[in-house]
Scaffold this active site. Structure first.
Site, PDB file in Angstrom:
ATOM      1  N   LYS A  28       1.259  -1.250   6.433  1.00 14.47           N
ATOM      2  CA  LYS A  28       0.531  -1.844   5.315  1.00 14.47           C
ATOM      3  C   LYS A  28      -0.592  -2.744   5.824  1.00 14.47           C
ATOM      4  O   LYS A  28      -0.359  -3.695   6.565  1.00 14.47           O
ATOM      5  CB  LYS A  28       1.501  -2.640   4.438  1.00 14.47           C
ATOM      6  N   GLU A  77       8.125   1.177  -2.068  1.00 12.56           N
ATOM      7  CA  GLU A  77       7.970   0.213  -0.979  1.00 12.56           C
ATOM      8  C   GLU A  77       9.313  -0.459  -0.686  1.00 12.56           C
ATOM      9  O   GLU A  77      10.059  -0.803  -1.589  1.00 12.56           O
ATOM     10  CB  GLU A  77       6.948  -0.846  -1.410  1.00 12.56           C
ATOM     11  N   CYS A 134       1.446  -0.601  -2.096  1.00 10.85           N
ATOM     12  CA  CYS A 134       1.414  -1.680  -3.091  1.00 10.85           C
ATOM     13  C   CYS A 134       0.071  -2.415  -3.171  1.00 10.85           C
ATOM     14  O   CYS A 134      -0.858  -1.926  -3.789  1.00 10.85           O
ATOM     15  CB  CYS A 134       2.571  -2.648  -2.828  1.00 10.85           C
TER      16      CYS A 134
END
Length: 255
Positions: free
Chosen positions: A108, A42, A142
């Site tokens: 995300k 990330e 994540c």
């Protein structure tokens, strides 16, 4: 394609210095002769920064072009997330660069509010399934790892992949959740994390790796490193036929 080679880059990211990081990765990748997919963490050019105004790039910026060039040079897909501005909003965006120059993206969805990510970045909406060399991949980022409903394998994907900056104090959570995502989705699960200490003092232990569809893990430890894994399409789908739990899943969407 029966077998794929997946290469993970587990770096000590240079804080908020995209140019230096790209130069570093270029050197790290020099010795990779043949692989099919290269996974990066990330925000691999900056670290997990809440300074998007000074660090944001566009889809025609230097970092995306670097990914396309490496994909072409290595004849491999290159995947990682960047700070990207698009249509007036800034995203923590995963880029999947194909060797021929094509790009697919995933923004995300689950922003880490405890780190104030939601105050600086816009959330994504849609899950992405990428088809590559006969395999289906589901890239996530994540904090998405903590929300299993978003990874639910309704698409019969083969690989779920988490790119992350996951801090050391919760490394046991990272490893256990990766194993869980592999088992419950009957898929290979890859996690790629960073090591070292970032610019706000958070420490990272890496623990990048590959978990088999049966839940057996191979983790890389806490040093800066590169690892290539071989995964088998026939082994995956033979296991699904012998233990067809995906046939009993709920197929409705609750998102």
């Amino acid at each position: 394609m029966e077998n794929l080679k997946i290469t993970i880059i587990q770096p000590d990211i240079i804080w908020e210095d995209a140019k230096a990081n790209l130069e570093k990765y270029s050197v790290m990748l020099e010795d990779i002769e043949q692989t099919d997919v290269i996974f990066l963490p990330e925000m691999f050019t900056t670290g997990f920064s809440m300074q998007p105004e000074k660090l944001k790039e566009t889809m025609d910026g230097a970092s995306v072009k670097w990914m396309q060039q490496i994909a072409s040079d290595k004849n491999a897909a290159v995947v990682g997330s960047l700070i990207i501005e698009d249509n007036g909003k800034v995203y923590n965006r995963a880029i999947w660069a194909f060797p021929e120059g094509k790009i697919e993206t995933y923004d995300k969805r689950h922003l880490y509010s405890m780190g104030q990510e939601h105050l600086h970045y816009a959330p994504g909406k849609d899950k992405l399934i990428v088809e590559y060399k006969g395999w289906k991949f589901c890239p996530q980022i994540c904090y998405d790892l903590r929300f299993p409903v978003f990874a639910r394998n309704l698409e019969d994907y083969d690989v779920v992949f988490y790119m992350a900056n996951w801090p050391a104090p919760r490394h046991h959570v990272w490893k256990n959740l990766l194993i869980s995502r592999a088992i419950e989705n009957q898929a290979y699960c890859f996690g790629v994390n960073r090591v070292g200490t970032d610019g706000i003092g958070l420490n990272y232990w890496g623990d990048s790796g590959c978990i088999s569809p049966k839940g057996f893990p191979e983790f890389m430890g806490d040093s800066e490193s590169i690892q290539t894994y071989n995964i088998s399409y026939s082994e995956l789908h033979d296991f699904r036929q012998k233990f067809p739990l995906l046939n009993d899943r709920d197929t409705f969407s609750i998102l």
